[in-house]
Design a protein around this motif. Sequence first.
Motif, short mmCIF file in Angstrom:
data_model
loop_
_atom_site.label_atom_id
_atom_site.label_comp_id
_atom_site.label_asym_id
_atom_site.label_seq_id
_atom_site.Cartn_x
_atom_site.Cartn_y
_atom_site.Cartn_z
N ASN A 27 64.69 28.01 59.59
CA ASN A 27 63.87 29.16 60.00
C ASN A 27 63.00 29.75 58.89
N LYS A 28 62.69 28.97 57.87
CA LYS A 28 61.80 29.42 56.80
C LYS A 28 60.35 29.38 57.26
N PRO A 29 59.50 30.24 56.70
CA PRO A 29 58.07 30.20 56.99
C PRO A 29 57.39 29.13 56.14
N GLY A 30 56.13 28.89 56.44
CA GLY A 30 55.38 27.95 55.63
C GLY A 30 54.03 27.66 56.23
N ILE A 31 53.40 26.60 55.73
CA ILE A 31 52.12 26.19 56.29
C ILE A 31 52.27 24.81 56.91
N TYR A 32 51.36 24.52 57.83
CA TYR A 32 51.33 23.19 58.44
C TYR A 32 49.91 22.67 58.36
N ILE A 33 49.80 21.38 58.08
CA ILE A 33 48.50 20.73 57.92
C ILE A 33 48.43 19.57 58.90
N LEU A 34 47.48 19.65 59.83
CA LEU A 34 47.26 18.57 60.78
C LEU A 34 46.38 17.54 60.09
N ARG A 35 46.82 16.29 60.13
CA ARG A 35 46.08 15.21 59.48
C ARG A 35 45.88 14.05 60.46
N SER A 36 44.90 13.22 60.14
CA SER A 36 44.67 12.02 60.93
C SER A 36 45.11 10.80 60.13
N GLY A 37 45.50 9.75 60.83
CA GLY A 37 45.97 8.54 60.17
C GLY A 37 47.47 8.57 60.03
N CYS A 38 47.97 8.29 58.85
CA CYS A 38 49.40 8.38 58.57
C CYS A 38 49.58 8.85 57.13
N GLU A 39 50.79 9.20 56.79
CA GLU A 39 51.06 9.77 55.47
C GLU A 39 50.54 8.87 54.35
N ASP A 40 50.74 7.56 54.48
CA ASP A 40 50.35 6.61 53.44
C ASP A 40 48.89 6.16 53.53
N SER A 41 48.27 6.36 54.70
CA SER A 41 46.91 5.88 54.91
C SER A 41 46.13 6.81 55.83
N PRO A 42 45.74 7.99 55.31
CA PRO A 42 45.01 8.94 56.16
C PRO A 42 43.63 8.41 56.56
N THR A 43 43.14 8.89 57.70
CA THR A 43 41.79 8.57 58.15
C THR A 43 40.85 9.58 57.51
N PRO A 44 39.88 9.13 56.72
CA PRO A 44 38.94 10.08 56.08
C PRO A 44 38.16 10.89 57.12
N ILE B 85 44.51 23.57 58.88
CA ILE B 85 45.51 24.20 58.01
C ILE B 85 45.91 25.51 58.66
N GLY B 86 47.21 25.71 58.87
CA GLY B 86 47.68 26.93 59.51
C GLY B 86 48.98 27.42 58.92
N ILE B 87 49.42 28.57 59.39
CA ILE B 87 50.64 29.22 58.91
C ILE B 87 51.59 29.40 60.09
N SER B 88 52.88 29.28 59.81
CA SER B 88 53.88 29.48 60.86
C SER B 88 55.13 30.12 60.27
N SER B 89 55.66 31.06 61.01
CA SER B 89 56.92 31.67 60.62
C SER B 89 57.76 31.83 61.88
N PRO B 90 58.72 30.96 62.05
CA PRO B 90 59.21 29.91 61.16
C PRO B 90 58.54 28.56 61.44
N LEU B 91 58.77 27.59 60.54
CA LEU B 91 58.26 26.24 60.73
C LEU B 91 59.03 25.47 61.80
N THR B 92 60.10 26.05 62.28
CA THR B 92 60.96 25.36 63.26
C THR B 92 60.45 25.47 64.69
N GLY B 93 59.44 26.23 64.94
CA GLY B 93 58.95 26.38 66.32
C GLY B 93 57.62 27.08 66.31
N GLY B 94 57.45 27.98 67.23
CA GLY B 94 56.25 28.83 67.25
C GLY B 94 54.95 28.07 67.23
N ARG B 95 54.14 28.36 66.22
CA ARG B 95 52.79 27.80 66.11
C ARG B 95 52.80 26.28 65.99
#
Length: 142
Positions: free
Chosen positions: A24-41, A56-66
Amino acid sequence: MLVERYFSKVNENDIPARKKLFQNKPGIYILRSGCEDSPTPVSRICGEDKDGILYIGISSPLTGGRVSELKKSLAPKQATKGHLAGVRYQANDILKTKYPYETLYLELIVADTSKDAGIMEGKRLAAYVDKYGELPPFNRSG
């Protein structure tokens, strides 16, 4: 066990894993394209974002919500409601073709407090604008 970063495919149901990892900690989330090892530019005004950042967004908590709202709103055949980044994605066939749903993933970064998460989000967005001359494509201005 509390982790600092976590990567998740948008089409995965990872709520139990996020609850276990982020507690239930807060944090940020980043939507990306591709995959972790090979993102799509992503082409931007002042260059190419080789990290494939779409939002790029913020969520509190990172477990649900936004985060959960974004994942649901990006899903195929989802009604155009919910998270505004998902609404913009669903309304634009070019975006859906260029960044297929199956290739979208999230990076989640934990913060100690909601205030820290807000500061982290602001710094990430400012650095993105400084580098590329505009916000990530699914973020809105104003």
